[in-house]
Design a protein around this motif. Structure first.
Motif, PDB file in Angstrom:
ATOM      1  N   LYS A 155      -1.477 -13.938   5.247  1.00  0.00           N
ATOM      2  CA  LYS A 155      -1.564 -13.125   6.473  1.00  0.00           C
ATOM      3  C   LYS A 155      -0.763 -11.827   6.362  1.00  0.00           C
ATOM      4  O   LYS A 155      -0.204 -11.340   7.358  1.00  0.00           O
ATOM      5  CB  LYS A 155      -1.099 -13.927   7.702  1.00  0.00           C
ATOM      6  CG  LYS A 155      -1.778 -15.284   7.877  1.00  0.00           C
ATOM      7  CD  LYS A 155      -3.273 -15.156   8.042  1.00  0.00           C
ATOM      8  CE  LYS A 155      -3.921 -16.528   8.278  1.00  0.00           C
ATOM      9  NZ  LYS A 155      -5.405 -16.451   8.348  1.00  0.00           N
ATOM     10  N   LEU A 156      -0.722 -11.263   5.175  1.00  0.00           N
ATOM     11  CA  LEU A 156      -0.053  -9.987   4.976  1.00  0.00           C
ATOM     12  C   LEU A 156      -1.094  -8.877   4.884  1.00  0.00           C
ATOM     13  O   LEU A 156      -2.238  -9.106   4.473  1.00  0.00           O
ATOM     14  CB  LEU A 156       0.780 -10.013   3.697  1.00  0.00           C
ATOM     15  CG  LEU A 156       1.918 -11.036   3.641  1.00  0.00           C
ATOM     16  CD1 LEU A 156       2.568 -11.026   2.265  1.00  0.00           C
ATOM     17  CD2 LEU A 156       2.946 -10.749   4.725  1.00  0.00           C
ATOM     18  N   SER A 157      -0.676  -7.670   5.251  1.00  0.00           N
ATOM     19  CA  SER A 157      -1.577  -6.531   5.244  1.00  0.00           C
ATOM     20  C   SER A 157      -1.314  -5.648   4.020  1.00  0.00           C
ATOM     21  O   SER A 157      -0.166  -5.375   3.674  1.00  0.00           O
ATOM     22  CB  SER A 157      -1.382  -5.697   6.522  1.00  0.00           C
ATOM     23  OG  SER A 157      -2.119  -4.495   6.466  1.00  0.00           O
ATOM     24  N   ILE A 158      -2.402  -5.212   3.388  1.00  0.00           N
ATOM     25  CA  ILE A 158      -2.337  -4.270   2.264  1.00  0.00           C
ATOM     26  C   ILE A 158      -2.785  -2.901   2.779  1.00  0.00           C
ATOM     27  O   ILE A 158      -3.874  -2.785   3.336  1.00  0.00           O
ATOM     28  CB  ILE A 158      -3.261  -4.698   1.108  1.00  0.00           C
ATOM     29  CG1 ILE A 158      -2.914  -6.113   0.614  1.00  0.00           C
ATOM     30  CG2 ILE A 158      -3.203  -3.710  -0.047  1.00  0.00           C
ATOM     31  CD1 ILE A 158      -3.925  -6.676  -0.374  1.00  0.00           C
ATOM     32  N   PRO A 159      -1.982  -1.860   2.664  1.00  0.00           N
ATOM     33  CA  PRO A 159      -0.679  -1.743   1.999  1.00  0.00           C
ATOM     34  C   PRO A 159       0.506  -1.764   2.963  1.00  0.00           C
ATOM     35  O   PRO A 159       1.632  -1.540   2.536  1.00  0.00           O
ATOM     36  CB  PRO A 159      -0.784  -0.360   1.359  1.00  0.00           C
ATOM     37  CG  PRO A 159      -1.559   0.421   2.370  1.00  0.00           C
ATOM     38  CD  PRO A 159      -2.559  -0.533   2.960  1.00  0.00           C
ATOM     39  N   SER A 168      -4.688   1.308  -2.030  1.00  0.00           N
ATOM     40  CA  SER A 168      -4.043   0.010  -1.828  1.00  0.00           C
ATOM     41  C   SER A 168      -2.526   0.077  -1.877  1.00  0.00           C
ATOM     42  O   SER A 168      -1.864  -0.945  -1.687  1.00  0.00           O
ATOM     43  CB  SER A 168      -4.550  -0.994  -2.885  1.00  0.00           C
ATOM     44  OG  SER A 168      -4.223  -0.555  -4.189  1.00  0.00           O
ATOM     45  N   CYS A 169      -1.976   1.262  -2.156  1.00  0.00           N
ATOM     46  CA  CYS A 169      -0.522   1.419  -2.201  1.00  0.00           C
ATOM     47  C   CYS A 169      -0.018   2.331  -1.081  1.00  0.00           C
ATOM     48  O   CYS A 169       1.141   2.721  -1.072  1.00  0.00           O
ATOM     49  CB  CYS A 169      -0.097   1.982  -3.553  1.00  0.00           C
ATOM     50  SG  CYS A 169      -0.605   0.964  -4.950  1.00  0.00           S
ATOM     51  N   GLY A 170      -0.904   2.683  -0.149  1.00  0.00           N
ATOM     52  CA  GLY A 170      -0.509   3.548   0.950  1.00  0.00           C
ATOM     53  C   GLY A 170      -0.769   5.009   0.686  1.00  0.00           C
ATOM     54  O   GLY A 170      -0.215   5.870   1.380  1.00  0.00           O
ATOM     55  N   GLU A 171      -1.620   5.308  -0.322  1.00  0.00           N
ATOM     56  CA  GLU A 171      -1.936   6.685  -0.613  1.00  0.00           C
ATOM     57  C   GLU A 171      -2.707   7.311   0.552  1.00  0.00           C
ATOM     58  O   GLU A 171      -3.490   6.641   1.233  1.00  0.00           O
ATOM     59  CB  GLU A 171      -2.804   6.794  -1.891  1.00  0.00           C
ATOM     60  CG  GLU A 171      -2.162   6.200  -3.121  1.00  0.00           C
ATOM     61  CD  GLU A 171      -2.498   4.747  -3.345  1.00  0.00           C
ATOM     62  OE1 GLU A 171      -2.407   4.290  -4.487  1.00  0.00           O
ATOM     63  OE2 GLU A 171      -2.843   4.040  -2.357  1.00  0.00           O
ATOM     64  N   ARG A 172      -2.509   8.588   0.749  1.00  0.00           N
ATOM     65  CA  ARG A 172      -3.251   9.298   1.776  1.00  0.00           C
ATOM     66  C   ARG A 172      -4.618   9.700   1.222  1.00  0.00           C
ATOM     67  O   ARG A 172      -4.732  10.137   0.083  1.00  0.00           O
ATOM     68  CB  ARG A 172      -2.502  10.571   2.211  1.00  0.00           C
ATOM     69  CG  ARG A 172      -1.215  10.297   2.964  1.00  0.00           C
ATOM     70  CD  ARG A 172      -0.581  11.608   3.405  1.00  0.00           C
ATOM     71  NE  ARG A 172       0.653  11.378   4.138  1.00  0.00           N
ATOM     72  CZ  ARG A 172       1.406  12.366   4.631  1.00  0.00           C
ATOM     73  NH1 ARG A 172       1.046  13.637   4.450  1.00  0.00           N
ATOM     74  NH2 ARG A 172       2.510  12.085   5.274  1.00  0.00           N
ATOM     75  N   ALA A 173      -5.635   9.538   2.051  1.00  0.00           N
ATOM     76  CA  ALA A 173      -6.986   9.943   1.612  1.00  0.00           C
ATOM     77  C   ALA A 173      -7.059  11.460   1.596  1.00  0.00           C
ATOM     78  O   ALA A 173      -6.529  12.142   2.463  1.00  0.00           O
ATOM     79  CB  ALA A 173      -8.024   9.386   2.589  1.00  0.00           C
TER      80      ALA A 173
END
Length: 338
Positions: free
Chosen positions: A262-266, A332-337
């Motif tokens: 139940k964890l969220s990526i990223p 998946s690592c929090g990169e900005r689109a």
């Protein structure tokens, strides 16, 4: 009466040696018209070369073998396709063996392949049959693929694994991630695993991040094993802010485990992996990876092997072909689109 090579030569108006060169795809010094004529005669006569007689005469079977660690791994599948495509073009047949990364199974296959008298071997070895591989390499060409075995004097095709890991760690640190857990297969005997673990430690040190032994998790690629390791890690201390999968199968298992917990990526944890695969860009979020050119690595291995078999001019010393990794940034690592 069966059609013979002499019959084909007589009907095509050429010598037996010319027909033999045609059958062995040695087209140098042969005109297009001659090739076309021989092909037409062979097709009309429905001629089939006697493979057994040819192999006995030439002392070759025109067959090579490839032993891979895990045929279910998309990396292996793509690599095999590169091997097979080149072999088909060069007129060689391919025997494929899946050793499941098990030394005993690998050894059994090697014994079988020796009995089959293959002309050469490409192997993604588990690393524990060195003595047997030394014996084989003394008689037929051997090419290691995605492996280095210093004790073996044979060609090898690998990736710059340390550079690939450095790319991943640099990317994570650039996003502010510092507690980076690495899930790896056992790494005591296989060179890519050793290189990736070594590269992971070196990259952390370069960024001034202390190595934490509890963040290096050795496991298989099943979701059950990965989830158990990850749950224990999360319960035992500060939560890692990034998880790095050793290969595509490991990365897929990590994603399943993270979701099961139940964890969220990223947002809760970043996920990054080694090897690209078909679904990596289609998941939500798409997975950032370092890719290695598996098809090209397989093709290069086959190129080196067949050149050795055919006695073409090539260095007497083992050729070491090292391919470059490629960082594929997704989100998946929090990169900005962009």
């Amino acid at each position: 009466m069966p059609v013979t090579i002499s019959d084909i030569a007589r009907q095509a108006g050429v010598s037996k040696s010319t027909v033999s060169r045609y059958l062995n795809r040695r087209y140098e010094c042969m005109s297009a018209a001659t090739r076309e004529k021989i092909g037409e005669v062979i097709a009309a006569a429905d001629y089939r070369p006697n493979a057994l007689a040819r192999s006995l005469k030439q002392k070759r079977t025109h067959t090579i073998a490839a032993v891979v660690a895990n045929i279910l791994n998309p990396f292996s599948t793509s690599m095999i396709r590169g091997i097979e495509d080149f072999c088909q073009q060069a007129g060689f047949n391919l025997i494929l063996c899946n050793a499941d990364d098990q030394p005993d199974k690998e050894k059994s296959y090697l014994e079988m392949l020796l009995a089959k008298q293959v002309d050469g071997l490409i192997i993604n070895t588990a690393g524990q049959n060195k003595a047997m591989l030394q014996q084989i390499a003394a008689h037929i060409p051997v090419v290691l693929v995605d492996r280095r075995v210093p004790e073996l004097s044979c060609d090898s095709v690998t990736l710059d694994n340390r550079k690939g890991v450095a790319m991943l760690v640099d990317h994570l640190v650039g996003l502010g991630r510092r507690d980076i857990a690495l899930f790896t297969l056992p790494f005591d005997t296989v060179s890519p695993r050793l290189d990736r673990v070594t590269g992971y430690k070196a990259a952390l040190e370069r960024h001034g991040i202390p190595f934490r032994a509890e963040l290096l998790l050795e496991t298989d690629t099943s979701q059950v094993s990965v989830q158990a390791k990850l749950a224990k890690l999360l319960a035992s201390g500060p939560r890692p802010d990034a998880v790095f999968g050793f290969n595509n199968l490991m990365t897929m298992a990590i994603i399943k485990a993270v979701r099961a917990l139940k964890l969220s990526i990223p947002d809760d944890i970043a996920v990054i992996g080694f090897d690209d695969w078909e679904w990596a860009s289609l998941l939500e979020p798409p997975v950032t990876v370092v890719d290695q050119p598996a098809y090209d690595m397989g093709s290069k291995a086959a190129t080196l092997l067949i050149a050795r078999i055919q006695g073409k001019r090539i260095s007497k010393r083992p050729v070491v072909a090292v391919f470059e990794p490629k960082l594929i940034i997704r989100s998946s690592c929090g990169e900005r689109a962009d």
